[in-house]
Motif scaffolding. Structure first.
Motif, mmCIF file in Angstrom:
data_model
loop_
_atom_site.group_PDB
_atom_site.id
_atom_site.type_symbol
_atom_site.label_atom_id
_atom_site.label_comp_id
_atom_site.label_asym_id
_atom_site.label_seq_id
_atom_site.Cartn_x
_atom_site.Cartn_y
_atom_site.Cartn_z
ATOM 1 N N UNK A 26 10.062 16.819 5.980
ATOM 2 C CA UNK A 26 8.885 16.917 5.119
ATOM 3 C C UNK A 26 8.169 15.567 5.097
ATOM 4 N N UNK A 27 6.846 15.627 5.177
ATOM 5 C CA UNK A 27 6.032 14.410 5.208
ATOM 6 C C UNK A 27 5.519 14.123 3.802
ATOM 7 N N UNK A 28 5.914 12.986 3.278
ATOM 8 C CA UNK A 28 5.509 12.576 1.944
ATOM 9 C C UNK A 28 5.096 11.109 1.990
ATOM 10 N N UNK A 29 4.511 10.642 0.911
ATOM 11 C CA UNK A 29 4.193 9.223 0.783
ATOM 12 C C UNK A 29 4.682 8.734 -0.573
ATOM 13 N N UNK A 30 4.754 7.403 -0.711
ATOM 14 C CA UNK A 30 5.126 6.799 -1.979
ATOM 15 C C UNK A 30 4.269 5.552 -2.202
ATOM 16 N N UNK A 31 3.731 5.440 -3.404
ATOM 17 C CA UNK A 31 2.909 4.294 -3.774
ATOM 18 C C UNK A 31 3.781 3.369 -4.625
ATOM 19 N N UNK A 32 4.523 2.508 -3.952
ATOM 20 C CA UNK A 32 5.506 1.674 -4.650
ATOM 21 C C UNK A 32 4.835 0.693 -5.604
ATOM 22 N N UNK A 33 3.723 0.126 -5.186
ATOM 23 C CA UNK A 33 3.069 -0.886 -6.004
ATOM 24 C C UNK A 33 2.627 -0.326 -7.354
ATOM 25 N N UNK A 34 2.121 0.903 -7.358
ATOM 26 C CA UNK A 34 1.589 1.478 -8.593
ATOM 27 C C UNK A 34 2.556 2.433 -9.282
ATOM 28 N N UNK A 35 3.762 2.556 -8.764
ATOM 29 C CA UNK A 35 4.756 3.435 -9.378
ATOM 30 C C UNK A 35 5.280 2.804 -10.666
ATOM 31 N N UNK A 57 0.833 -1.195 0.000
ATOM 32 C CA UNK A 57 0.000 0.000 0.000
ATOM 33 C C UNK A 57 0.870 1.249 0.000
ATOM 34 N N UNK A 58 0.204 2.375 -0.007
ATOM 35 C CA UNK A 58 0.934 3.640 0.069
ATOM 36 C C UNK A 58 1.626 3.724 1.432
ATOM 37 N N UNK A 59 2.904 4.082 1.431
ATOM 38 C CA UNK A 59 3.677 4.119 2.675
ATOM 39 C C UNK A 59 4.324 5.487 2.853
ATOM 40 N N UNK A 60 4.719 5.745 4.075
ATOM 41 C CA UNK A 60 5.394 7.002 4.399
ATOM 42 C C UNK A 60 6.750 7.097 3.701
ATOM 43 N N UNK A 61 7.067 8.288 3.228
ATOM 44 C CA UNK A 61 8.396 8.552 2.680
ATOM 45 C C UNK A 61 8.877 9.918 3.163
ATOM 46 N N UNK A 62 8.934 10.046 4.488
ATOM 47 C CA UNK A 62 9.430 11.298 5.062
ATOM 48 C C UNK A 62 10.875 11.532 4.646
ATOM 49 N N UNK A 63 11.236 12.802 4.511
ATOM 50 C CA UNK A 63 12.601 13.152 4.133
ATOM 51 C C UNK A 63 13.034 14.448 4.785
ATOM 52 N N UNK A 64 14.315 14.755 4.693
ATOM 53 C CA UNK A 64 14.875 15.971 5.270
ATOM 54 C C UNK A 64 15.401 16.855 4.147
ATOM 55 N N UNK A 65 14.898 18.088 4.081
ATOM 56 C CA UNK A 65 15.387 19.033 3.088
ATOM 57 C C UNK A 65 16.239 20.102 3.769
ATOM 58 N N UNK A 66 17.095 20.716 2.984
ATOM 59 C CA UNK A 66 17.923 21.819 3.466
ATOM 60 C C UNK A 66 17.128 23.109 3.316
ATOM 61 N N UNK A 67 16.884 23.796 4.412
ATOM 62 C CA UNK A 67 16.090 25.030 4.371
ATOM 63 C C UNK A 67 16.930 26.239 3.995
ATOM 64 N N UNK A 68 18.186 26.274 4.457
ATOM 65 C CA UNK A 68 19.048 27.428 4.197
ATOM 66 C C UNK A 68 20.505 27.004 4.371
#
Length: 319
Positions: free
Chosen positions: A28-37, A2-13
Motif C-alpha cells: 500500500x502506498x502511503x505518505x507521512x508528514x513527520x514535521x507537522x505530525x 517534507x512529506x515522505x513515502x511510507x509504503x507498507x505491506x498489509x495482509x490481504x487474506x
C-alpha cells in the motif's frame, strides 16, 4: 522534513497453506508528514532500517484473522526521527521487545507501545555490522556454531547441496546432509552412529519422529520451531507421531524454547555480550539474505518459508 513515502505491506487474506505474495499480501502506498505530525505524550516516530523475516510470523498470521487488512508486523531495527518521550531522543537506535515493528517505512508508536522499545546497546555495536542487530538471527546456523564453540560434535540437516557446503566448509560442522535427497533414517545412522544426545528442532513432523528413534536414553530435545507444520491449517493433515512413546521409554526430556522467556533477564544480557564477542573474534560466521526495499518484504518472507534463503532473511529499508 517534507512529506515522505511510507509504503507498507498489509495482509490481504489468511493463507491456508504456503502464502502467495500476490494473493495474501498487498503493498500500500502511503505518505507521512513527520514535521507537522502532532505527537501525544510519550509517542515516537521511527524510521525502520531493517526488518527480520522469521517463521514464527506464519503462526501469528494463522491465529490472528483480525490482522487481515492491517500492516504485517515483525521484529526489526529502527531509528527515532521524532519523539515526545523522555526515554528516547532523535537518532536513537531501537528495537521492539514485545510490540513489533510494522512492515512499513515509518512506524508511529503510541504512548503505551513506545515504552516497549529497547535501545540498541552502543557497546555491542562496536565492530559489528548494524544489520546484525535487527533480529536474533537464523537459528540453525547460530545454534550449530555455538555448539561447536562449546565443544560438541555437530551434525546439520538442511535442504540443499549449497547449504550442506555452507555448513561443512564455512561453519565447519562435523557433518551435514541434504534431507531432501537421502533417507533421513539412514543419514542419521551414518552420521550419528552412537545415537543423538541433543537435538535442536526447528522442523517437527516426520523429522522429529525419526530423530526420537535415534535418540539415546536421557537425550534432550529442544523444540524451537515446527516449520514443516506451519502451513498445514487442516488438523487432519497434521503429522501423526509414531515414536512418541519412546520419549517415556528412553526418559527423553523434550521442552519448548522461545526467546521471549529470557527477555529482561541476565541470560539475555549474557547472550548478547557473548554473541558480539564471538562475532568480533570470527568464532561465529553470520550469513544473510538481504532483500532491499519494503516492496520485497513479502517475497522475502515467502522465499524463507520455502527454504530459499541461505542464512538469515532480512529486509533493508534504509541506511
Amino acid at each position: 522534513m517534507t512529506i515522505v513515502s511510507n509504503k507498507g505491506v498489509i495482509l490481504r487474506a489468511i493463507p491456508k497453506e504456503i502464502p502467495n505474495v500476490d494473493e495474501h499480501f498487498e503493498l500500500v502506498h502511503r505518505t507521512i508528514d513527520i514535521e507537522n505530525l502532532e505527537l501525544e505524550e510519550n509517542e515516537v516516530v521511527l524510521k525502520n532500517i531493517y526488518l527480520s523475516l522469521d517463521p514464527y510470523l506464519r503462526i501469528i498470521i494463522i491465529n490472528n484473522p483480525e490482522s487481515v487488512g492491517k500492516i504485517v508486523v515483525g521484529y526489526g531495527l529502527s531509528k527515532v526521527v521524532k519523539t515526545n518521550n523522555p526515554s528516547y531522543k532523535v537518532g536513537d537506535l531501537v528495537y521492539a521487545s514485545t510490540v513489533n515493528i510494522g512492515w512499513e517505512e515509518y512506524s508511529h508508536f503510541k504512548s503505551d507501545a513506545a515504552f516497549t522499545l529497547k535501545h540498541v546497546d552502543k557497546e555491542l555495536l562496536k565492530d559489528t555490522p548494524l544489520n546484525y542487530h535487527a533480529a536474533a538471527g537464523s537459528i540453525g546456523q547460530l545454534v550449530g556454531q555455538i555448539a561447536k564453540i562449546k565443544g560438541l560434535k555437530v551434525v546439520g540437516s538442511t535442504g540443499s547441496d549449497e547449504k550442506v557446503d555452507f555448513l561443512l566448509n564455512e561453519l565447519k560442522f562435523d557433518a551435514a546432509f541434504n534431507y531432501k535427497k537421502g533417507d533421513l533414517d539412514k543419514e542419521l545412522s551414518k552420521h550419528c552412529p552412537n545415537g543423538i544426545d541433543i537435538f535442536f528442532d526447528n522442523v517437527g513432523g516426520e523429522t522429529l519422529d525419526i530423530v526420537i528413534d535415534h535418540c539415546n536414553s536421557f537425550a534432550r530435545i529442544v523444540i524451537c520451531g515446527l516449520i514443516s507444520q506451519y502451513n498445514i491449517t487442516n488438523p487432519e493433515k497434521k503429522y501423526k507421531y509414531k515414536n512418541i512413546n519412546k520419549i517415556l521409554l528412553k526418559q527423553i526430556r523434550m521442552e519448548g524454547f522461545t526467546v521471549g522467556q529470557y527477555k529482561g533477564t541476565d541470560i539475555e544480557e549474557d547472550c548478547k555480550r557473548d554473541l558480539a564477542e564471538w562475532v568480533r573474534a570470527v568464532k561465529i560466521i553470520y550469513k544473510e539474505n538481504v532483500y532491499v526495499g519494503i516492496e520485497n518484504a513479502a517475497k522475502g518472507f515467502v522465499d524463507m518459508l520455502n527454504g530459499k534463503n541461505l542464512g538469515k532473511a532480512v529486509v533493508k529499508l534504509s541506511d
